[in-house]
Design a protein around this motif. Structure first.
Motif, mmCIF file in Angstrom:
data_model
loop_
_atom_site.group_PDB
_atom_site.id
_atom_site.type_symbol
_atom_site.label_atom_id
_atom_site.label_comp_id
_atom_site.label_asym_id
_atom_site.label_seq_id
_atom_site.Cartn_x
_atom_site.Cartn_y
_atom_site.Cartn_z
ATOM 1 N N SER A 90 0.749 -1.236 0.008
ATOM 2 C CA SER A 90 0.037 -0.086 0.011
ATOM 3 C C SER A 90 0.774 1.201 0.063
ATOM 4 O O SER A 90 0.541 2.214 -0.768
ATOM 5 C CB SER A 90 -0.887 -0.141 1.242
ATOM 6 N N LYS A 91 1.937 1.115 0.819
ATOM 7 C CA LYS A 91 2.816 2.387 0.729
ATOM 8 C C LYS A 91 3.422 2.527 -0.408
ATOM 9 O O LYS A 91 3.642 4.013 -0.812
ATOM 10 C CB LYS A 91 3.792 1.975 1.857
ATOM 11 N N ILE A 138 1.024 4.328 -3.107
ATOM 12 C CA ILE A 138 1.015 5.659 -2.614
ATOM 13 C C ILE A 138 2.048 6.442 -3.496
ATOM 14 O O ILE A 138 1.975 7.368 -4.274
ATOM 15 C CB ILE A 138 0.865 5.950 -1.376
ATOM 16 N N VAL A 154 -4.489 6.693 -6.384
ATOM 17 C CA VAL A 154 -4.414 5.616 -5.901
ATOM 18 C C VAL A 154 -5.249 4.422 -6.720
ATOM 19 O O VAL A 154 -5.062 3.327 -7.010
ATOM 20 C CB VAL A 154 -4.414 5.283 -4.647
#
Length: 348
Positions: free
Chosen positions: A46-47, A50, A60
Motif C-alpha cells: 500500500s505504501k 501511494i 491510487v
C-alpha cells in the motif's frame, strides 16, 4: 486484481514516458522490482502504491480500474524528432481519457455512436473539397457563419477531442477510430488558437474523407484545403475581399483573422486558392515574412479572442455525481482531483 494492478502500473509508466529505471529511482526500488510489478510476479505494498501514484501523477484508485479501451494501430503526422517513447505515451493518454469518457457516457446512458456524415465521400481532386464542406456544414446544421469553438462543435457531434501538452511543438495532431467505432482527434494544446483550429479541422479531414491512394503530399493538400474551406468558405472569402485584387491591406487581414479564427498565413493562401491574389503576390508576401522578423512576429500573432476548449467531460462527470450515479471518490478519480474539491462543488 493483480493483473489489473500490473497492467495499470505499466500503462502509467508509459503514459509518463518513463523508463523502468526512471520509475524505480522515483520510488526507491530496483528496476527489476518494477519489472516484476508490471509482469504481475509481485504486487506493491500500500505504501509503494501511494508512491507510485505520486510518481505517475494519478490517484491510487487508478491502479484498480481496468482499461476499457484497446487501442489498435494509429498512424499520425509527426516530426521526425518525436520519439517512440512519446508516441507510446500518447497512445496511453488516448486510452485513459477515452476510457473515462465512455464510462461516464454509459453511466448516463448517452448514445455515443458515431455516423460519418460524409460517408467517406471520395476525393479525386482539390476542387471537390468545396462541395463536400458545404454538405458537412448542412449536415451539422451550422450554416456559413464563423465558428467560435471547433472543439465544442466536434464533441457535440460525437468526436472526442484530446489535448496534449507538447511544449517543443514536435507533435501536430492525429485522428483515429478506436475500436472501429469511436472517433478521436488529438491536438497540441500549446498551439496558438488559430493553429489549433486549423489542425483540428485538418485532422477531421483525415477522419471523414475517402482519400485516394496517392502520395502523402496530395493527402495533406486535401486536408489543408478542407480545413481552410471549413474555417473560411469560398463564398465568404469573396464577400470579405471581392474579386481579383492587386493588393490587400494588413488591416483587412487582421479583421478577418479576428472574425473567422484563421491565421493570416492561411488567409493569404486562401486568397490564392480563390484566385483573388496572384501566385506572384502570394510568393512576395512569404518572401517578406522570411526576411523581416518583426513582420513575421506580427503576422503570426494570435488575435482570435474566443478560446478553443470543451468542458463537456467535466460537465458529464458532475452530472453523474449530482444524480448520485457515481460516488464522490469516483468523481474525484475521473477528474483526477481531490475529494474535497468535489465536495465543495455540490451546492444544491
Amino acid at each position: 486484481m493483480k493483473d489489473i494492478v500490473s497492467q495499470k502500473i505499466r500503462q502509467g509508466r508509459i503514459l509518463n514516458a518513463l523508463s523502468l529505471q526512471e520509475l524505480a529511482d522515483a520510488i526507491g526500488v530496483s528496476k527489476q522490482m518494477i519489472s516484476k510489478y508490471e509482469k504481475g510476479i509481485s504486487i506493491p505494498s500500500s505504501k509503494l502504491l501511494i508512491q507510485l501514484a505520486k510518481a505517475l501523477k494519478v490517484r491510487v484508485d487508478y491502479f484498480f480500474e481496468p482499461s476499457r479501451v484497446e487501442l489498435g494501430e494509429v498512424n499520425f503526422r509527426k516530426r521526425s524528432s518525436f520519439p517512440a517513447k512519446k508516441i507510446n505515451a500518447l497512445k496511453e493518454n488516448i486510452k485513459l481519457q477515452l476510457s473515462n469518457y465512455l464510462e461516464v457516457e454509459n453511466i448516463l446512458k448517452i448514445n455515443n455512436s458515431f455516423i460519418n456524415p460524409l460517408n467517406k465521400k471520395k476525393i479525386d481532386k482539390l476542387e471537390d473539397v468545396e462541395i463536400i464542406v458545404r454538405h458537412l456544414r448542412n449536415e451539422w446544421e451550422i450554416g456559413f457563419d464563423p465558428i467560435h469553438n471547433i472543439i465544442q462543435l466536434l464533441e457535440d457531434n460525437e468526436i472526442k477531442v484530446i489535448e496534449i501538452d507538447e511544449p517543443q511543438n514536435d507533435f501536430d495532431g492525429l485522428a483515429a477510430i478506436v475500436n472501429d467505432k469511436y472517433p478521436v482527434i488529438v491536438v497540441n494544446k500549446n498551439f496558438s488558437v488559430e493553429r489549433k483550429r486549423f489542425t483540428l479541422l485538418h485532422e477531421l479531414g483525415h477522419l471523414l474523407l475517402d482519400l485516394p491512394e496517392r502520395d502523402i503530399k496530395f493527402e495533406e493538400q486535401v486536408c489543408n484545403r478542407f480545413a481552410s474551406e471549413f474555417l473560411f468558405p469560398k463564398s465568404l472569402v469573396l464577400k470579405e475581399f471581392g474579386n481579383g485584387r492587386k493588393a490587400i491591406s494588413f488591416k483587412e487581414l487582421i479583421e478577418v483573422q479576428r472574425k473567422y479564427g484563421i491565421s493570416i498565413r492561411a488567409i493569404v493562401y486562401r486568397l490564392k486558392e480563390c484566385n483573388i491574389l496572384s501566385d506572384n503576390k502570394v510568393a512576395e508576401f512569404y518572401r517578406k515574412i522570411n526576411f523581416n522578423q518583426s513582420l513575421k512576429q506580427n503576422i503570426d500573432a494570435q488575435r482570435f479572442n474566443t478560446p478553443e476548449f470543451s468542458n463537456r467531460f467535466e460537465q458529464l462527470v458532475y452530472r453523474a455525481y449530482s444524480q448520485e450515479l457515481i460516488s464522490t471518490s469516483k468523481t474525484a478519480s475521473l477528474l483526477n482531483i481531490k475529494v474535497n474539491e468535489v465536495l465543495e462543488s455540490k451546492t444544491m
